[in-house]
Design a protein around this motif. Structure first.
Motif, short mmCIF file in Angstrom:
data_model
loop_
_atom_site.label_atom_id
_atom_site.label_comp_id
_atom_site.label_asym_id
_atom_site.label_seq_id
_atom_site.Cartn_x
_atom_site.Cartn_y
_atom_site.Cartn_z
N HIS A 1 -16.85 41.08 100.92
CA HIS A 1 -16.87 39.52 101.31
C HIS A 1 -17.72 39.02 99.48
CE1 HIS A 1 -17.72 35.87 102.87
NE2 HIS A 1 -18.89 35.55 103.54
N GLY A 2 -17.14 39.61 98.42
CA GLY A 2 -16.87 39.59 97.36
C GLY A 2 -18.04 39.83 96.81
N ASN A 3 -18.03 39.89 96.18
CA ASN A 3 -19.77 40.93 94.83
C ASN A 3 -21.00 40.01 95.24
OD1 ASN A 3 -20.27 43.08 93.40
ND2 ASN A 3 -20.52 41.66 91.27
N THR A 4 -20.69 38.73 94.20
CA THR A 4 -21.59 38.03 94.77
C THR A 4 -21.59 36.45 95.44
OG1 THR A 4 -20.39 36.45 92.54
CG2 THR A 4 -22.54 37.58 92.11
N HIS A 5 -20.61 36.45 96.28
CA HIS A 5 -20.40 35.20 97.51
C HIS A 5 -20.38 33.99 96.56
CE1 HIS A 5 -20.72 33.22 101.12
NE2 HIS A 5 -20.33 33.71 101.67
N ARG A 6 -19.55 34.17 95.83
CA ARG A 6 -18.72 33.02 95.01
C ARG A 6 -17.68 31.97 95.84
NH1 ARG A 6 -19.72 33.70 88.61
NH2 ARG A 6 -18.86 31.40 88.78
N TRP A 7 -17.18 31.01 95.69
CA TRP A 7 -15.92 29.97 95.98
C TRP A 7 -14.94 31.16 95.23
CZ3 TRP A 7 -15.40 26.42 99.68
CH2 TRP A 7 -16.38 25.41 100.33
N LEU A 8 -14.06 31.54 95.09
CA LEU A 8 -13.22 32.32 93.96
C LEU A 8 -12.15 31.09 93.75
CD1 LEU A 8 -11.77 35.20 96.48
CD2 LEU A 8 -13.58 35.65 94.72
N ASN A 9 -11.87 29.96 94.69
CA ASN A 9 -10.94 28.96 93.85
C ASN A 9 -11.63 27.97 93.22
OD1 ASN A 9 -12.09 27.72 96.13
ND2 ASN A 9 -10.97 26.58 96.88
N SER A 10 -12.80 28.38 92.80
CA SER A 10 -13.19 27.46 91.84
C SER A 10 -14.00 28.42 90.16
CB SER A 10 -14.86 26.77 92.45
OG SER A 10 -16.14 28.87 93.08
N ILE A 11 -13.14 29.40 90.68
CA ILE A 11 -13.81 30.17 89.39
C ILE A 11 -12.07 30.80 88.59
CG2 ILE A 11 -16.03 31.16 89.76
CD1 ILE A 11 -14.80 33.62 90.98
N ILE B 1 -21.85 42.10 98.55
CA ILE B 1 -22.84 43.09 97.46
C ILE B 1 -24.05 42.46 96.82
CG2 ILE B 1 -22.87 44.34 95.64
CD1 ILE B 1 -20.83 45.02 97.71
N ASN B 2 -24.32 40.98 96.77
CA ASN B 2 -25.83 40.81 95.77
C ASN B 2 -26.86 40.45 97.46
OD1 ASN B 2 -24.31 38.16 97.32
ND2 ASN B 2 -24.99 37.31 95.52
N ILE C 1 -26.56 43.03 99.72
CA ILE C 1 -26.97 44.29 99.97
C ILE C 1 -28.35 44.98 99.20
CG2 ILE C 1 -26.31 46.28 100.01
CD1 ILE C 1 -23.69 45.20 101.12
N SER C 2 -28.14 43.73 97.95
CA SER C 2 -28.50 44.58 96.91
C SER C 2 -29.77 43.15 96.54
CB SER C 2 -27.97 43.90 95.37
OG SER C 2 -26.69 44.53 94.94
N GLY C 3 -30.02 42.61 97.92
CA GLY C 3 -31.43 41.80 97.22
C GLY C 3 -31.87 40.60 97.22
N ASP C 4 -29.83 40.19 96.79
CA ASP C 4 -30.54 38.49 96.44
C ASP C 4 -30.71 38.17 98.05
OD1 ASP C 4 -30.70 39.26 93.93
OD2 ASP C 4 -28.23 38.62 93.23
N LEU C 5 -31.15 36.26 97.59
CA LEU C 5 -30.58 35.50 98.91
C LEU C 5 -29.50 34.70 98.51
CD1 LEU C 5 -31.90 34.56 101.93
CD2 LEU C 5 -32.92 32.49 100.35
N LEU C 6 -28.43 35.23 99.93
CA LEU C 6 -26.79 33.71 99.01
C LEU C 6 -28.02 32.56 99.33
CD1 LEU C 6 -24.60 35.74 101.54
CD2 LEU C 6 -25.27 36.48 98.78
N ASP C 7 -26.92 31.72 98.30
CA ASP C 7 -27.42 30.37 98.20
C ASP C 7 -26.80 29.51 100.11
OD1 ASP C 7 -28.14 30.34 96.28
OD2 ASP C 7 -26.05 29.28 95.12
N VAL C 8 -26.28 29.89 100.52
CA VAL C 8 -25.56 29.17 101.84
C VAL C 8 -26.47 29.47 103.26
CG1 VAL C 8 -24.32 31.60 102.32
CG2 VAL C 8 -23.65 29.41 103.22
N ASN C 9 -27.15 31.39 102.63
CA ASN C 9 -28.48 30.88 103.20
C ASN C 9 -29.85 30.65 103.53
OD1 ASN C 9 -27.22 34.34 103.82
ND2 ASN C 9 -26.96 32.77 105.31
N ALA C 10 -30.29 30.17 101.95
CA ALA C 10 -30.92 29.26 101.42
C ALA C 10 -31.04 27.83 101.92
CB ALA C 10 -30.66 29.68 100.38
N ILE C 11 -29.77 28.04 102.34
CA ILE C 11 -29.62 26.07 102.69
C ILE C 11 -29.45 25.96 104.36
CG2 ILE C 11 -27.53 24.76 102.50
CD1 ILE C 11 -26.63 25.73 100.01
N HIS C 12 -29.04 27.17 104.53
CA HIS C 12 -29.00 27.08 105.88
C HIS C 12 -30.39 27.26 106.97
CE1 HIS C 12 -24.90 29.89 106.76
NE2 HIS C 12 -24.87 27.94 106.41
#
Length: 328
Positions: free
Chosen positions: A223-233, A94-95, A97-108
């Protein structure tokens, strides 16, 4: 009793971009799809009855195509699939779609840009972490950046050690989400001279493109609201991540009332609490990144831990041709 669920991320020709990524080239993608059609059946993700049947009956080579992260590449993929009368599952956070840059893609982008050295990136990160006294979680203990790098355990099918260190620091193991964002934005500005808003528009599907994909028969899942590791929260945070994502997809009219509800876990991360939440919310299926056939067992939670093959598992690099993943 299985389905070959195939997972795609980038589907592009790297020479068309300033940065390289682990991708399936367009002509390779097309040849894989053609191979799947000849080798067996490519399922319609809206057809829950068939999915349930083939998860319990091992009759033919059965395929289901999935695409994670909501890249612009997937607009081309959807058009190609529709031209063949096929449908596939698309999972966009969702984030993004809302205009955020995912950390994973910034890293890529940082790792893949040809004039940037990953060693230089890590040295820059190390200097900032020492200066800011940032800490890391490693084996359930807080450690310094020096200890973290020294004791880092390397395990990846597709990545180099230094790449994986950088990814884990910026995605998960540096303590504090604000600290991770700070580091990522610093690196983008320092090495690329770009901000997250510019990059979002360049790499992700926009809403109009997603609606067009929906109109030609494509399936959307969470694919999550903010693309977080679910097992870390914690469980409450996981519930927010999962429930909000489905609520928003319904509001955006990307999910229909009658379709199955499917989640692809960001980074493949989940735990027992995730299973409880999925059950409570009446989600139909959960997809992992485990490289295997998807099967349902007598365990009631097995429908929430469906394995997927990576596209690389379906490609023979020696002969440059598609293969059945079970032949590896």
């Amino acid at each position: 009793m299985s389905i070959n669920i195939i997972m795609y991320h980038y589907v592009r020709n790297n020479e068309d971009y300033i940065y390289d990524s682990f991708c399936r080239r367009k002509e390779e993608f097309e040849s894989q799809v053609q191979f799947f059609l000849k080798d067996g059946i490519v399922l319609n993700p809206f057809d829950q009855e068939s999915i349930d049947f083939y998860l319990k009956n091992d009759e033919r080579n059965i395929y289901l195509l999935t695409f994670d992260d909501g890249y612009k590449d997937h607009f081309y993929c959807s058009k190609y699939l529709a031209s063949l009368g096929l449908r596939a599952c698309f999972f966009a956070p969702i984030n993004s779609i809302s205009g955020d840059l995912l950390d994973v893609n910034a890293i890529h982008i940082l790792i893949g840009t040809r004039y940037i050295s990953v060693i230089n990136l890590l040295e820059n990160i190390k200097d900032i972490c020492i200066d800011q006294k940032f800490t890391f979680i490693q084996n359930n203990q807080k450690v310094s950046i020096e200890e973290y790098i020294e004791k880092f355990t390397f395990e990846s099918r597709f990545d180099k050690r230094e790449n994986l260190i950088l990814k884990r620091i910026l995605q998960r193991d540096l303590v504090g989400e604000k600290n991770r964002k700070f580091l990522i934005n610093h690196l983008l500005e320092k090495f690329l001279k770009k901000n997250p808003d510019e990059l979002n528009k360049e790499i992700y599907l926009n809403y109009e493109e997603m609606i067009d994909m929906k109109k030609i028969g494509m399936f959307f899942g969470s694919h999550g609201n903010t693309h977080r590791w679910l097992n870390s929260i914690n469980k409450y945070q996981q519930e927010v991540e999962i429930e909000k994502s489905f609520q928003k997809l319904k509001q955006l009219k990307l999910i229909d009332k009658e379709q199955p509800l499917v989640m692809s876990y960001p980074y493949g991360g989940f735990n027992d609490e995730t299973m409880e939440i999925m059950s409570d919310l009446d989600i139909n299926y959960g997809m992992t990144t485990n490289g295997a056939k998807a099967e349902i067992s007598n365990n009631k939670n097995s429908k929430f831990t469906l394995s997927r093959w990576d596209t690389n598992d379906c490609w023979d690099n020696s002969w440059r041709k598609p293969i059945n993943p079970n032949s590896n």
